[in-house]
Motif scaffolding. Structure first.
Motif, mmCIF file in Angstrom:
data_model
loop_
_atom_site.group_PDB
_atom_site.id
_atom_site.type_symbol
_atom_site.label_atom_id
_atom_site.label_comp_id
_atom_site.label_asym_id
_atom_site.label_seq_id
_atom_site.Cartn_x
_atom_site.Cartn_y
_atom_site.Cartn_z
ATOM 1 N N LYS A 1 0.857 -1.185 0.000
ATOM 2 C CA LYS A 1 0.000 0.000 0.000
ATOM 3 C C LYS A 1 0.892 1.235 0.000
ATOM 4 O O LYS A 1 1.756 1.397 0.835
ATOM 5 C CB LYS A 1 -0.890 -0.014 1.254
ATOM 6 C CG LYS A 1 -1.804 1.146 1.395
ATOM 7 C CD LYS A 1 -3.062 0.950 0.592
ATOM 8 C CE LYS A 1 -4.006 2.097 0.913
ATOM 9 N NZ LYS A 1 -5.101 2.163 0.027
ATOM 10 N N SER A 2 0.663 2.140 -0.959
ATOM 11 C CA SER A 2 1.470 3.351 -1.068
ATOM 12 C C SER A 2 1.072 4.340 0.020
ATOM 13 O O SER A 2 -0.101 4.465 0.375
ATOM 14 C CB SER A 2 1.261 3.986 -2.444
ATOM 15 O OG SER A 2 1.919 5.225 -2.506
ATOM 16 N N SER B 1 -0.699 9.965 -1.200
ATOM 17 C CA SER B 1 -2.082 10.078 -1.641
ATOM 18 C C SER B 1 -2.140 10.370 -3.135
ATOM 19 O O SER B 1 -1.185 10.861 -3.730
ATOM 20 C CB SER B 1 -2.790 11.180 -0.860
ATOM 21 O OG SER B 1 -2.212 12.435 -1.166
ATOM 22 N N SER B 2 -3.275 10.097 -3.737
ATOM 23 C CA SER B 2 -3.444 10.306 -5.177
ATOM 24 C C SER B 2 -3.255 11.766 -5.587
ATOM 25 O O SER B 2 -2.569 12.039 -6.575
ATOM 26 C CB SER B 2 -4.818 9.810 -5.621
ATOM 27 O OG SER B 2 -4.886 8.418 -5.473
ATOM 28 N N PRO B 3 -3.851 12.752 -4.871
ATOM 29 C CA PRO B 3 -3.628 14.153 -5.271
ATOM 30 C C PRO B 3 -2.151 14.563 -5.212
ATOM 31 O O PRO B 3 -1.669 15.288 -6.071
ATOM 32 C CB PRO B 3 -4.459 14.958 -4.279
ATOM 33 C CG PRO B 3 -5.508 14.017 -3.796
ATOM 34 C CD PRO B 3 -4.856 12.664 -3.810
ATOM 35 N N THR B 4 -1.438 14.068 -4.223
ATOM 36 C CA THR B 4 -0.014 14.385 -4.119
ATOM 37 C C THR B 4 0.751 13.775 -5.278
ATOM 38 O O THR B 4 1.598 14.424 -5.887
ATOM 39 C CB THR B 4 0.551 13.857 -2.783
ATOM 40 O OG1 THR B 4 -0.201 14.417 -1.706
ATOM 41 C CG2 THR B 4 2.011 14.215 -2.626
ATOM 42 N N LEU B 5 0.439 12.548 -5.610
ATOM 43 C CA LEU B 5 1.102 11.873 -6.721
ATOM 44 C C LEU B 5 0.807 12.581 -8.038
ATOM 45 O O LEU B 5 1.709 12.788 -8.862
ATOM 46 C CB LEU B 5 0.660 10.411 -6.786
ATOM 47 C CG LEU B 5 1.388 9.515 -7.774
ATOM 48 C CD1 LEU B 5 2.874 9.462 -7.432
ATOM 49 C CD2 LEU B 5 0.797 8.129 -7.762
ATOM 50 N N ILE B 6 -0.436 13.009 -8.237
ATOM 51 C CA ILE B 6 -0.805 13.736 -9.451
ATOM 52 C C ILE B 6 -0.059 15.061 -9.536
ATOM 53 O O ILE B 6 0.444 15.446 -10.599
ATOM 54 C CB ILE B 6 -2.338 13.947 -9.510
ATOM 55 C CG1 ILE B 6 -3.025 12.603 -9.741
ATOM 56 C CG2 ILE B 6 -2.720 14.947 -10.592
ATOM 57 C CD1 ILE B 6 -4.526 12.641 -9.585
#
Length: 92
Positions: free
Chosen positions: A51-52, A55-60
């Motif tokens: 599990k990463s 978070s998705s917004p940070t990765l984006i």
């Protein structure tokens, strides 16, 4: 670790900082074992394997900023190389 007896012998606390290592010791706890409400803090639980933690917004945001930087670099390279070719043609 071999430097600790020479630099820190007999002291109650010390922090030793090297580029590849940080060591801190103290005869008294240098962290709080009880939070402000008086209750013991809950232990930190590691995330489940695979599990990463990002978070998705940070990765984006990271991927978008790297992509924009790469595009801007390519555009700048293109214009600078075009300017150099134009400068060479005018000097001949």
């Amino acid at each position: 670790m071999s430097y600790l007896p020479d630099c820190c012998g007999g002291k109650e606390s010390a922090s030793v900082l090297f580029p590849s290592c940080t060591v801190r010791y103290d005869v008294h706890p240098f962290y709080s074992s009880v939070n402000a409400s008086g209750a013991k803090p809950t232990p930190l639980v590691p995330p489940p394997p695979g599990k990463s933690q990002i978070s998705s917004p940070t990765l984006i945001a990271i991927v978008a900023s790297i992509s924009v930087s790469a595009v801007l670099f390519a555009i700048r390279y293109f214009f600078l190389s075009k300017r150099a070719k134009t400068k060479d043609m005018t000097s001949q």
